[in-house]
Enzyme design. Structure first.
Site, short mmCIF file in Angstrom:
data_model
loop_
_atom_site.label_atom_id
_atom_site.label_comp_id
_atom_site.label_asym_id
_atom_site.label_seq_id
_atom_site.Cartn_x
_atom_site.Cartn_y
_atom_site.Cartn_z
N GLU A 283 17.55 34.29 19.29
CA GLU A 283 16.51 33.36 19.88
C GLU A 283 16.03 32.27 19.14
OE1 GLU A 283 13.60 35.89 22.07
OE2 GLU A 283 15.13 36.16 23.70
N THR A 284 16.86 31.56 18.53
CA THR A 284 16.79 30.45 17.57
C THR A 284 16.46 29.11 18.64
OG1 THR A 284 18.98 30.41 16.96
CG2 THR A 284 17.44 31.47 15.57
#
EC number: 3.2.1.52
Length: 624
Positions: A283-284
């Site tokens: 989840e960057t």
């Protein structure tokens, strides 16, 4: 007779089985060592608890002996075991140390469901998945006490889970980083070392897991490290549940970002005996949207992600560790999978009850080693969504078998403050353990519920998990709606209703029904829980508190719909002042339960939300 996990081969015979009496002995074979003595002690303890008989432990050759429970080893499939019970003898034979340990766990389940005369049964068993893990969030608000983590290890090992990972962002006491973990009650190096030792005795590998790319909220809003944040340097601002989840990714264009990671690894990795390391890297969301935007335009954000991922991999390789990472980002551009090292393990997560085999198949076709990672469905809820979680677990593990996954990592998250209590995640953990060992277990959920009820809580509580499943279906309006509303109001942000749109669509009558049904189920759990074994009383107390929480959150969300979303037609089930009082009393009890298993950690954040909601309710006293 219920056994979890269900053994690969079980044969019950009509003849009478072994009778346990005061003359019974537990006999270790001469070749057994101190590890096996622990197995003998567990059998002794289980017999004492179930039959109040204090039998003796001995050691010797069992040839021609009768009236004994004989523990021995032989060669065979790794972690496998056999149990033979007839009228003369109980034999528990492990193929290795772990196999003997797991045979004892199965025997203990038999003891819990028998009188002094055991069934005549033959079991031959071994696991399908070699790596069977449980992933537990210790970052997003709740940091367990060391004793709690040890008791969790006990429960995992009882159901033959052999890997535990703890999710850590800022909840470890890194040296010279007190700005990040102050007021969070982090785990210490000494606690990790002690837990690692304890897990090893339970045949559990404690695998380190650390956020090294995204989800670095506390670090990247600190004065010391905010310059490493991908988005423009934020001013130090009030805590936000939503910002914690959605932002704060490392700036890949800053050379000091990898130095930051390197320093954490240097301090963290040596604490673990495991040969694996989970670098997370999930989840960057912000990559390429701020300071690295120029590079993103030139090379693409996906390429920036993979290149920095490889930098982290190289840093961990220095320690000769096998690397794991979450696969959600790379799966958006599967053509980049070929750039990853061949020995890396992709943790392939998807928590939907309707999950398909698409991502598992993609990784298989790319020859990427993978774990399938379902979830126990507790995050953002008072009570885990059991129907959704069990369907997700069953499907993901079956896809793993179909496409050759090497392991299972069943996940338990704590988004938005970790309001979900530990007991509520245990049914999902146990079901994941069952299928990780034997993916071909076709038992219906009703049978699994009864099995968990009896093994965990005792014969007199044989329907308790079924009642918990009913409760999980009455949580119509969940915690995120309350968090979004409170977050915006407490931070003086405009409520856009984007995240309240789901609440707007929920049938208000069904929410009202959920309120009343949850209160009835609270009474039912209280009544059934009175007969639970003493070791599970705290679980019952957490179920009861969660049931009241389900009712109250339904009522609070009805109030938000009425006063904030303009649903004037809604008739609340309880007047505002009484609802506020009920909520405050509920939180006092919730806090007490929290503190029994956990450090104080970030309980104060949930308190602040509850206090705000109570104030909101009282402002509308007299409003129709």
């Amino acid at each position: 007779m219920f056994l979890i996990p269900e053994p690969q081969r079980v044969k019950y015979l009509d003849e009478k089985g072994f009778i346990i009496n005061r003359d019974t002995e537990i006999v270790l074979d001469c070749k057994c060592n101190f590890n096996h003595l622990g197995c003998a002690k567990q059998v002794k303890t289980e017999i004492k608890a179930n039959f109040n008989l204090d039998i003796k432990i001995n050691k010797g050759l069992a040839k021609d002996q009768e009236g004994i429970i004989y523990l021995n080893k032989k060669t065979g499939k790794e972690e496998g075991y056999s149990i033979n019970i007839d009228k003369n003898i109980v034999e528990i034979i492990g193929n290795d140390d772990a196999g003997l340990f797991y045979g004892v766990q199965t025997f203990c389940q038999i003891l819990r469901q028998s009188d002094v005369q055991l069934p005549n049964v033959k079991i031959d068993d071994a696991p399908y998945y070699k790596q069977r893990g449980f992933y537990h969030d210790v970052t997003r608000g709740k940091v367990p006490k060391l004793e709690t983590l040890k008791r969790l290890a006990d429960r995992l090992s009882f159901y033959k889970i052999n890997q535990l990972q703890l999710y850590i962002e800022h909840s470890f006491a890194f040296k010279n980083m007190s700005e990040i973990w102050m007021n969070k009650d982090p785990l210490t190096a000494e606690e990790i070392l002690e837990l690692d030792e304890y897990c090893s005795k339970k045949n559990i590998e404690l695998v380190p897991s650390l956020s090294t790319f995204g989800h670095l909220y506390e670090a990247l809003r600190s004065e010391k490290f905010k310059n490493l944040c991908e988005l423009n340097d934020p001013e130090k601002e009030q805590f936000s549940y939503f910002d914690r989840m959605a932002h704060h990714t490392l700036n890949v264009s800053n050379d000091k970002s990898i130095e930051f990671v390197r320093n954490m690894l240097k301090e963290f990795i040596p604490l673990f005996s495991s040969n694996k390391f989970n670098i997370c890297c999930d989840e960057t969301f912000d990559i390429g949207k701020g300071k690295s935007s120029k590079l993103a335009r030139e090379y693409g954000a996906d390429k920036l992600y993979v290149d920095f991922l490889k930098k982290i991999v190289n840093e961990v390789k220095v320690y000769d560790k096998q690397i794991m990472f979450w696969g959600d980002i790379i799966l958006k551009t599967p053509e980049l999978l070929k750039e990853l090292p061949k020995d890396i393990i992709c943790l392939n997560w998807d928590y939907s009850k309707d999950v398909t085999d698409h991502n598992v198949r993609v990784l298989s076709e790319a020859n990427v080693t993978q774990f399938v990672c379902p979830g126990v469905g507790g995050w953002n809820r008072m009570m885990n969504y059991m129907d959704g979680a069990f369907n997700n677990i069953r499907k993901m593990i079956s896809y793993g078998k179909k496409y050759g996954a090497v392991g299972v990592l069943n996940t338990d998250w704590g988004d938005f403050g970790h309001i979900n209590l530990l007991a509520n995640s245990m049914p999902g953990m146990i079901y994941g353990a069952d299928l990780s060992w034997n993916p071909d277990d076709k038992r219906e959920f009703d049978d699994i519920d009864r099995a968990i009820s009896i093994i965990e809580f005792g014969e007199n509580c044989k329907d308790i998990i079924g009642t918990i499943r009913e409760l999980s279906n009455e949580e119509i309006a969940a915690w995120p709606y309350i968090i979004y509303f409170a977050d915006c109001k407490m931070l003086n942000r405009k409520v856009t209703y984007e995240h309240l749109e789901g609440l707007n669509k929920i049938d208000s009558n069904r929410m009202l029904e959920g309120y009343h049904n949850a209160l009835k189920l609270e009474e039912e759990i209280t009544r059934k829980g009175r007969s639970a074994k003493s070791s599970r009383v705290m679980d019952i107390e957490e179920f009861i508190n969660s049931a009241r929480g389900v009712a109250l959150m339904n009522a609070v969300c009805l109030a938000i719909k009425k006063y904030e979303l303009g649903h004037d037609e809604i008739k609340l089930p309880i007047d505002n002042n009484k609802l506020a009082i009920e909520l405050e009393y509920w939180f006092v009890e919730f806090s007490s339960l929290w503190r029994r298993r956990n450090k104080e950690s970030e309980l104060y954040r949930i308190r602040d939300v509850i206090s705000f909601i109570c104030s909101f309710l009282r402002k509308h006293i007299g409003t129709k």
